[in-house]
Design a protein around this motif. Structure first.
Motif, PDB file in Angstrom:
ATOM      1  N   ALA A 177       0.797  -1.225   0.000  1.00  0.00           N
ATOM      2  CA  ALA A 177       0.000   0.000   0.000  1.00  0.00           C
ATOM      3  C   ALA A 177       0.831   1.278   0.000  1.00  0.00           C
ATOM      4  N   GLY A 178       2.137   1.176  -0.131  1.00  0.00           N
ATOM      5  CA  GLY A 178       2.961   2.379  -0.134  1.00  0.00           C
ATOM      6  C   GLY A 178       4.361   2.078  -0.641  1.00  0.00           C
TER       7      GLY A 178
ATOM      8  N   ASP B 279       1.247  -2.636  -6.685  1.00  0.00           N
ATOM      9  CA  ASP B 279       0.817  -1.446  -5.952  1.00  0.00           C
ATOM     10  C   ASP B 279      -0.622  -1.625  -5.497  1.00  0.00           C
TER      11      ASP B 279
ATOM     12  N   GLY C 198      -3.494  -0.247  -1.998  1.00  0.00           N
ATOM     13  CA  GLY C 198      -3.887   0.891  -1.177  1.00  0.00           C
ATOM     14  C   GLY C 198      -5.169   1.520  -1.658  1.00  0.00           C
TER      15      GLY C 198
ATOM     16  N   ASP D   7      -5.100  -7.168   2.353  1.00  0.00           N
ATOM     17  CA  ASP D   7      -6.254  -6.265   2.403  1.00  0.00           C
ATOM     18  C   ASP D   7      -7.507  -7.132   2.307  1.00  0.00           C
TER      19      ASP D   7
ATOM     20  N   GLN E 299      -1.366  -5.084   6.016  1.00  0.00           N
ATOM     21  CA  GLN E 299       0.021  -5.078   5.557  1.00  0.00           C
ATOM     22  C   GLN E 299       0.940  -5.741   6.579  1.00  0.00           C
TER      23      GLN E 299
ATOM     24  N   GLY F  89       3.288   5.970   7.970  1.00  0.00           N
ATOM     25  CA  GLY F  89       2.641   6.242   6.701  1.00  0.00           C
ATOM     26  C   GLY F  89       3.224   7.451   5.997  1.00  0.00           C
TER      27      GLY F  89
ATOM     28  N   GLN G  53       2.378   4.497   3.246  1.00  0.00           N
ATOM     29  CA  GLN G  53       0.975   4.271   2.891  1.00  0.00           C
ATOM     30  C   GLN G  53       0.162   5.543   3.118  1.00  0.00           C
ATOM     31  N   GLN G  54      -0.877   5.705   2.300  1.00  0.00           N
ATOM     32  CA  GLN G  54      -1.760   6.861   2.418  1.00  0.00           C
ATOM     33  C   GLN G  54      -2.826   6.610   3.482  1.00  0.00           C
TER      34      GLN G  54
END
Length: 544
Positions: free
Chosen positions: A334-335, A351, A353, A381, A410, A503, A534-535
């Motif tokens: 996710a990042g 990729d 996220g 996820d 994650q 993050g 990660q966002q």
């Protein structure tokens, strides 16, 4: 966050103990697997079925026994694998329903009645029940429990312990008798694999209720003789049907009798379990297409899995060195920092996220890109698990041994990859990674982007939200304070290592505050930090 009630806590403890014990016994149970076909996967299938039930239980939250039992039974149904896994899912689902219907003021009789309901439900689900299998072990356990329930102690806190001890003992005795009931077991010199798995599960229940482990009993049966399925160069039996077909089915309950009749005419080892519009179907047939068409006539089949039985038997009978070269891992990250973590560990990374959920085709392309004959997928996820499973099935259809470890966060993916060992047997590696992920509790902190009602109460834009095992558990105003509280709650169940993933824009100061809080009173705990990038989540937290 509401703490689990005593019954829910007990249910979780049993599930944890059973998953751990099934993981340890998986190889032994696989080696016993000679019926209904010697494909050497009963231990793996039962483990993955029970692990799916346990994960659904964890995801259900700690609030209510009814909710927990419903989630547990449904998780088993949705995660059922193989003939024994489907039967086990019916045992668990029927048992969950039985516990809800019984009288909690008579816990011993309630448990005995639940075991009877489970056994009866399993027999009813199998088109042609065969003695000497998991079915007869389940029935013997129920009979042992019922006998014990006739003379219970006055202390209600001891009643369930007395009943489960008797049930587990009766199951072990029934397991020893299985070679006398089924010729293929006697000829191979083994007990029934599915029955052995059920004994492991009942032994775990005894441990959960009494605190003591049952005495060893495998020395009373000949489990050392190499079963037919493990011999090299064994010919595939000519009477074995061509395919194992499994699927989930959305269908009205009144359509199931016709479906059973149609499938019974196509093959054997037919098991149909479920209810209330959701069913799990398992059958061995020569015409896989006809089996799926029967499902289409009844309702909407999905998660269709077709396995060539002859190929599986050959796989199970070859020597361990005769395997497809190489084993790869596909991970969704996710990042940018997390991509580097998984890539550095040898995974092919996609990729992921928010707003970047991957398609079945993209995951399948990544599986193929590993260039390996065996591939493990880490979705990382909850929303990507079904898509990853579909991609793994497509890869299997193309001749790649692909499976998923159902990682929901994650940090669970990091935990799974940490124990990955391509030198192990494929099934052993999958079990080890699945166990590592399941034992990694996960949390996070994020910032509310809208006013809403959460399970922790109302929140407003800008509030700090603490997530514990996928559920909003804390609403606060200070990022560091909420992060520390999330970590403390994850550690309340114990732990040896904490993983902190900063993050996008996350600072060393935040991870430093959490690390200091952890080590202040728990100097023995190891803390590992990553810059994940990660966002939406300034910090991801894992506890193993």
């Amino acid at each position: 966050m509401t703490e689990p009630s005593a019954p829910v806590a007990l249910l979780r403890r049993w599930a944890d103990l059973a998953v751990e014990a099934l993981g340890a016994a998986r190889g032994e149970i696989d080696a016993l697997n000679v019926y209904p076909v010697p494909d050497g996967d009963t231990g793996t299938n039962v483990y993955l079925t029970f692990e799916a039930a346990r994960q659904a239980l964890v995801d259900s939250g700690p609030y209510d026994l009814g909710r927990a039992l419903n989630a547990f039974g449904r998780g088993a149904l949705l995660g059922a694998r193989g003939n024994s896994g489907v039967i086990l899912s019916q045992l668990l689902r029927a048992g969950s329903e039985g516990l809800l219907r019984g009288n909690p003021l008579e816990p011993g009789k309630l448990l005995a009645g639940t075991l009877e309901i489970s056994a009866e439900g399993a027999y009813a689900a199998v088109a042609e029940p065969v003695e000497g299998t998991i079915l007869s072990v389940a029935r013997a356990a129920a009979a042992g429990a019922t006998k014990a329930a006739r003379t219970l102690p006055d202390d209600v806190t001891q009643q369930m312990a007395v009943v489960i001890t008797a049930a587990a003992r009766a199951a072990r005795e029934a397991l020893i008798r299985t070679p006398e009931q089924l010729d293929v077991l006697r000829d191979a010199g083994v007990v029934d694999a599915g029955g052995r798995a059920l004994c492991v599960i009942l032994d775990a229940a005894q441990t959960a209720l009494t605190g003591s482990r049952p005495p060893p009993y495998v020395d009373r049966v000949d489990t050392t003789k190499t079963p037919v399925a493990a011999e090299p160069a064994v010919d595939v039996p000519t009477e074995v049907p061509g395919y194992e077909v499994m699927f989930l089915l959305d269908a009205d309950d009144d359509r199931i009798p016709t479906l059973r009749s149609q499938l019974a005419g196509l093959g054997d080892s037919l098991v149909v379990v479920g209810g209330d519009g959701l069913w799990s179907v398992h059958v061995h047939v020569d015409d896989a297409g006809a089996a799926v068409e029967a499902g289409i006539e009844a309702g909407r089949p999905y998660r269709v899995r077709v396995t060539h039985l002859a190929a599986e038997i050959r796989r199970a009978t070859r020597r361990p060195v005769a395997r497809s070269p190489g084993r790869g891992v596909v991970a969704i990250a996710a990042g940018q920092g997390l991509r580097a973590v998984f890539s550095d560990a040898g995974a092919v990374v996609l990729d992921g996220g928010p707003g970047r959920r991957r398609s079945t085709g993209q995951i399948l392309d990544a599986i193929t890109a590993t260039g390996c004959g065996e591939v493990i997928v880490l979705p990382n996820d909850p929303g990507s698990i079904a898509v990853a499973e579909a991609a793994a099935q497509a890869a299997r259809d193309a001749g790649i041994s692909a499976t998923i470890v159902p990682t929901r966060a994650q940090v669970q993916g990091i935990a799974a990859l940490a124990v990955h060992d391509p030198g192990r047997r494929f099934g052993d590696d999958v079990v080890a990674m699945t166990a590592a992920a399941a034992h990694a509790r996960h949390g996070a902190v994020t910032v509310a982007t809208r006013d809403a009602i959460t399970t922790a109460g109302p929140c407003q834009v800008g509030d700090i939200l603490g997530v514990v095992d996928g559920d909003f558990a804390i609403v606060g105003s200070d990022l560091a304070m909420v992060a520390v509280e999330v970590t403390e709650r994850l550690l309340s169940g114990g732990g040896e290592m904490v993983t902190l993933v900063a993050g996008e824009g996350g600072s060393e100061e935040l991870t430093g505050v959490v690390q200091a809080a952890v080590t202040r009173d728990r100097a023995q705990i190891e803390v590992v930090t990553y810059s994940g990038g990660q966002q939406r989540y300034p910090l991801l937290i894992g506890v193993e």
